[in-house]
Scaffold this motif. Sequence first.
Motif, mmCIF file in Angstrom:
data_model
loop_
_atom_site.group_PDB
_atom_site.id
_atom_site.type_symbol
_atom_site.label_atom_id
_atom_site.label_comp_id
_atom_site.label_asym_id
_atom_site.label_seq_id
_atom_site.Cartn_x
_atom_site.Cartn_y
_atom_site.Cartn_z
ATOM 1 N N GLY A 279 120.550 -43.370 56.660
ATOM 2 C CA GLY A 279 119.593 -43.431 57.749
ATOM 3 C C GLY A 279 120.232 -43.163 59.094
ATOM 4 O O GLY A 279 119.696 -42.429 59.921
ATOM 5 N N LEU A 280 121.432 -43.731 59.315
ATOM 6 C CA LEU A 280 122.116 -43.541 60.591
ATOM 7 C C LEU A 280 122.746 -42.156 60.690
ATOM 8 O O LEU A 280 122.830 -41.581 61.775
ATOM 9 C CB LEU A 280 123.157 -44.633 60.797
ATOM 10 C CG LEU A 280 122.547 -46.009 61.086
ATOM 11 C CD1 LEU A 280 123.626 -47.077 61.155
ATOM 12 C CD2 LEU A 280 121.756 -45.990 62.379
ATOM 13 N N ILE A 281 123.184 -41.619 59.573
ATOM 14 C CA ILE A 281 123.694 -40.246 59.593
ATOM 15 C C ILE A 281 122.571 -39.279 59.984
ATOM 16 O O ILE A 281 122.762 -38.370 60.800
ATOM 17 C CB ILE A 281 124.290 -39.856 58.224
ATOM 18 C CG1 ILE A 281 125.633 -40.583 58.007
ATOM 19 C CG2 ILE A 281 124.487 -38.343 58.114
ATOM 20 C CD1 ILE A 281 126.219 -40.394 56.621
ATOM 21 N N GLU A 282 121.374 -39.494 59.433
ATOM 22 C CA GLU A 282 120.256 -38.602 59.742
ATOM 23 C C GLU A 282 119.714 -38.808 61.161
ATOM 24 O O GLU A 282 119.006 -37.957 61.684
ATOM 25 C CB GLU A 282 119.161 -38.775 58.699
ATOM 26 C CG GLU A 282 119.609 -38.317 57.315
ATOM 27 C CD GLU A 282 118.477 -38.048 56.354
ATOM 28 O OE1 GLU A 282 117.316 -38.391 56.674
ATOM 29 O OE2 GLU A 282 118.748 -37.482 55.281
ATOM 30 N N MET A 283 120.065 -39.929 61.777
ATOM 31 C CA MET A 283 119.677 -40.165 63.176
ATOM 32 C C MET A 283 120.467 -39.282 64.139
ATOM 33 O O MET A 283 120.052 -39.074 65.281
ATOM 34 C CB MET A 283 119.931 -41.626 63.554
ATOM 35 C CG MET A 283 118.785 -42.569 63.284
ATOM 36 S SD MET A 283 117.300 -42.185 64.238
ATOM 37 C CE MET A 283 117.871 -42.444 65.927
ATOM 38 N N ARG A 284 121.601 -38.757 63.704
ATOM 39 C CA ARG A 284 122.504 -38.067 64.627
ATOM 40 C C ARG A 284 121.861 -36.881 65.335
ATOM 41 O O ARG A 284 122.233 -36.561 66.467
ATOM 42 C CB ARG A 284 123.760 -37.612 63.867
ATOM 43 C CG ARG A 284 124.617 -38.784 63.427
ATOM 44 C CD ARG A 284 125.783 -38.331 62.564
ATOM 45 N NE ARG A 284 126.625 -39.468 62.181
ATOM 46 C CZ ARG A 284 127.669 -39.383 61.365
ATOM 47 N NH1 ARG A 284 127.996 -38.200 60.838
ATOM 48 N NH2 ARG A 284 128.361 -40.459 61.073
ATOM 49 N N GLN A 285 120.929 -36.226 64.671
ATOM 50 C CA GLN A 285 120.279 -35.060 65.293
ATOM 51 C C GLN A 285 119.378 -35.452 66.464
ATOM 52 O O GLN A 285 118.982 -34.598 67.264
ATOM 53 C CB GLN A 285 119.444 -34.322 64.248
ATOM 54 C CG GLN A 285 118.293 -35.175 63.703
ATOM 55 C CD GLN A 285 117.348 -34.398 62.825
ATOM 56 O OE1 GLN A 285 116.955 -33.288 63.159
ATOM 57 N NE2 GLN A 285 116.975 -34.980 61.699
ATOM 58 N N HIS A 286 119.041 -36.740 66.573
ATOM 59 C CA HIS A 286 118.038 -37.158 67.553
ATOM 60 C C HIS A 286 118.617 -37.634 68.885
ATOM 61 O O HIS A 286 117.905 -37.644 69.893
ATOM 62 C CB HIS A 286 117.179 -38.289 66.972
ATOM 63 C CG HIS A 286 116.334 -37.875 65.813
ATOM 64 N ND1 HIS A 286 115.204 -37.095 65.957
ATOM 65 C CD2 HIS A 286 116.454 -38.122 64.481
ATOM 66 C CE1 HIS A 286 114.656 -36.889 64.768
ATOM 67 N NE2 HIS A 286 115.382 -37.505 63.853
ATOM 68 N N TYR A 287 119.877 -38.065 68.922
ATOM 69 C CA TYR A 287 120.394 -38.720 70.126
ATOM 70 C C TYR A 287 120.265 -37.847 71.375
ATOM 71 O O TYR A 287 119.796 -38.297 72.421
ATOM 72 C CB TYR A 287 121.847 -39.148 69.920
ATOM 73 C CG TYR A 287 122.033 -40.141 68.802
ATOM 74 C CD1 TYR A 287 121.266 -41.301 68.746
ATOM 75 C CD2 TYR A 287 122.960 -39.924 67.791
ATOM 76 C CE1 TYR A 287 121.427 -42.216 67.711
ATOM 77 C CE2 TYR A 287 123.130 -40.836 66.755
ATOM 78 C CZ TYR A 287 122.360 -41.968 66.714
ATOM 79 O OH TYR A 287 122.525 -42.869 65.695
#
Length: 331
Positions: A279-287
Amino acid sequence: MIKIGNIELPEFPLLLAPMEDVSDPPFRKLCKMHGADMMYSEFISSEGLIRDAMKSMKKLDIFDYERPVGIQIFGGDEEAMSLSAKIVEAVNPDIVDINFGCPVKKVVCKGAGAGVLKDVDLMIRLTKAVVNSTHLPVTVKTRLGWDTESINIMEVAERLQEVGVKALTIHARTRAQMYKGEADWNYIHAVKNNPNIEIPIFGNGDIDSAQKAWEYKNKFDCDGIMIGRGAIGYPWIFNEVKHFFKTGEILPEPTITQRLEAVRQHAEWSKDWKGERLGLIEMRQHYSNYFRGIPHFKDFRRKFLEVFTLEEMDGVIAEADAFYKDFEFVN
């Protein structure tokens, strides 16, 4: 009130566009919280659903708090589209949507997405296969045509309505444009004012502010607006549009603290949906999207990219919040 089959939406609804690797359940939840009236899933390959491909099946996840929610499928084979519609129906969304607009080469090369714009007869057969395979309302999202020499949206709209489509979203670009140039909403206006068209017509393309939404609503006469890229990293846009429509006032942009809170919520829901690490790896595109235009965010972005737990993320959030509380913004 706008009706799509038996689905009731408010007058002039705001829809979240189906976007690959963006419109997943955590992001949809955030947009719903900030005022989106209806959401669509990421687009799902009909072939992938039939093969029981894990990635495709995972995209079928929907939750009651999202409703009304549509699941979008794409493909170029009638039988595959028919079977996938039955699979989609089993998870009980409110709507089945068909993607005839994705311009990406890997989709177009399979004769799907915007590739179908070259063959309207095939588009109609694919649509009919879906309509005949489900009791759910079927909607379509498409583009103006393949290129400026073959804009066929008026014919497409009439024929889609004839085979049972209950609403149509038009991205006001051709496939050749991809996402470049300006979207030409004059075609949306023409379709909406075609006396033969009775279904709701939603406009899509270039809506990135409340003022533009208001301008396009009044100028082009559509039944609602679908927002895509304007919502990436900025789910607040839905409430900003609604507030402007109601009061004529522009809401202040979200503060740094509010942006950090949104990132934390998004990350927590991503963890709940896919597990903490993934979940946190896939969040990386959003920051970068959440902090677009914010000075000195580069250092914090690097730190966010290194987190693998919510506890680690909370540390970075606290550090960023403290930094920006002392930072003097100069307009």
